[in-house]
Design a protein around this motif. Structure first.
Motif, mmCIF file in Angstrom:
data_model
loop_
_atom_site.group_PDB
_atom_site.id
_atom_site.type_symbol
_atom_site.label_atom_id
_atom_site.label_comp_id
_atom_site.label_asym_id
_atom_site.label_seq_id
_atom_site.Cartn_x
_atom_site.Cartn_y
_atom_site.Cartn_z
ATOM 1 N N LYS A 53 0.850 -1.184 0.000
ATOM 2 C CA LYS A 53 0.000 0.000 0.000
ATOM 3 C C LYS A 53 0.890 1.239 0.000
ATOM 4 N N ILE A 54 0.732 2.057 -1.030
ATOM 5 C CA ILE A 54 1.596 3.221 -1.229
ATOM 6 C C ILE A 54 0.759 4.486 -1.142
ATOM 7 N N LEU A 55 1.252 5.463 -0.394
ATOM 8 C CA LEU A 55 0.608 6.772 -0.317
ATOM 9 C C LEU A 55 1.471 7.776 -1.069
ATOM 10 N N LYS A 102 -6.269 5.174 -6.370
ATOM 11 C CA LYS A 102 -7.390 5.906 -5.768
ATOM 12 C C LYS A 102 -6.962 7.363 -5.629
ATOM 13 N N TRP A 103 -7.909 8.265 -5.800
ATOM 14 C CA TRP A 103 -7.617 9.691 -5.767
ATOM 15 C C TRP A 103 -8.375 10.355 -4.635
ATOM 16 N N VAL A 104 -7.646 11.092 -3.794
ATOM 17 C CA VAL A 104 -8.245 11.718 -2.615
ATOM 18 C C VAL A 104 -7.849 13.192 -2.563
ATOM 19 N N LEU A 105 -8.843 14.051 -2.438
ATOM 20 C CA LEU A 105 -8.595 15.486 -2.286
ATOM 21 C C LEU A 105 -8.364 15.787 -0.810
ATOM 22 N N LEU A 111 -4.446 14.067 6.755
ATOM 23 C CA LEU A 111 -4.685 12.904 5.912
ATOM 24 C C LEU A 111 -5.883 12.107 6.437
ATOM 25 N N PRO A 112 -6.856 11.812 5.593
ATOM 26 C CA PRO A 112 -8.090 11.138 6.033
ATOM 27 C C PRO A 112 -7.950 9.617 6.075
ATOM 28 N N SER A 138 4.296 14.822 10.980
ATOM 29 C CA SER A 138 3.586 14.043 11.999
ATOM 30 C C SER A 138 2.549 13.131 11.361
ATOM 31 N N GLU A 139 1.844 13.656 10.373
ATOM 32 C CA GLU A 139 0.839 12.866 9.669
ATOM 33 C C GLU A 139 1.492 11.731 8.867
ATOM 34 N N ALA A 140 2.628 12.021 8.269
ATOM 35 C CA ALA A 140 3.350 10.978 7.537
ATOM 36 C C ALA A 140 3.709 9.829 8.470
ATOM 37 N N TYR A 141 4.223 10.173 9.631
ATOM 38 C CA TYR A 141 4.599 9.154 10.616
ATOM 39 C C TYR A 141 3.379 8.371 11.084
ATOM 40 N N ARG A 142 2.281 9.069 11.310
ATOM 41 C CA ARG A 142 1.061 8.438 11.841
ATOM 42 C C ARG A 142 0.498 7.384 10.894
ATOM 43 N N VAL A 143 0.421 7.704 9.601
ATOM 44 C CA VAL A 143 -0.274 6.805 8.668
ATOM 45 C C VAL A 143 0.607 5.660 8.171
#
Length: 235
Positions: A53-55, A102-105, A111-112, A138-143
């Protein structure tokens, strides 16, 4: 570039509203076309596993997602996150034949997604444009999953003194070139300033370490015109 959060958010939105349909051209102008080679180097270092799974944050028109998908023979799940709606739609249209995207705005700062969702977090030429740098990290680390890895490709600081002088003089021409090619110099003025004001390689490395990433390292590209930073989330 010491802007308040709201001011930078509006400025960045305005910049990319003007260049969303010329984004790849914009990167060609700013990097003399070498951003395409740099991105291939990035994916080679990421070496994404099949089924992962890649973000892809600040995904733009989806060139990183396309490269990741090709690398895994389309056998991975890629979520493209882009804060600019016009840019998002452009990328979705461009890569409509890839069913594993998948595309997310959304923004890098909010990050949702649930905690520990992704194996890889990739941001390419986007981190210097975020409105809250620390929140984005912080969000990068969290997800990221435990054992997941962060990758960032970004314009950086040239280390060779001769090349630095040449690059500095060339940078002064970018807004004029942008006006001639794309019809508007404002976005290019902003982007050149954002590169000049952004952290150098060692400063960005330290920022990642402070956020909890381990084994943080970087690779210079073209003598530091750009650099790839990476770090692991291990808890």
């Amino acid at each position: 570039m010491n802007l308040r959060y709201e001011d930078k958010s509006k400025l960045v939105k305005n910049v990319f509203n003007k260049v969303y349909d010329k984004y790849d051209l914009m990167n060609d102008i700013m990097s003399l076309g070498t951003h395409r080679i740099w991105k291939k180097n990035l994916i080679s270092w990421v070496n994404p596993n099949k089924g992962s799974k890649i973000l892809d944050v600040a995904s733009g028109t989806g060139d990183i997602a396309k490269l990741c998908s090709k690398f895994t023979n389309n056998n991975c799940e890629i979520t493209c996150v882009e804060p600019n709606e016009k840019m998002l739609l452009e990328g979705e249209k461009k890569l409509k034949n890839l069913n594993n995207l998948k595309w997310v705005l959304a923004s890098a700062e909010k990050l949702p997604f649930k905690d520990e969702t992704f194996d890889y977090y990739i941001i390419s030429f986007g981190i210097r444009n975020v409105t809250n740098f620390n929140k984005s990290l912080s969000e990068a680390y969290r997800v990221l999953k435990n054992g997941g890895r962060f990758y960032c490709l970004e314009f950086s600081k040239v280390e060779n003194e001769i090349l630095k002088k040449i690059y500095k003089n060339y940078s002064k021409l970018i807004p004029t070139i942008g006006k001639f090619v794309a019809g508007n110099e404002m976005p290019y003025n902003y982007l050149v300033q954002s590169i000049n004001k952004f952290y150098n390689q060692e400063e960005l490395l330290e920022k990642l370490l402070k956020k909890g990433f381990i084994n943080v390292k970087y690779r210079n590209l073209t003598n530091g015109i750009a650099a790839i930073h990476t770090g692991w989330k291990i808890e």
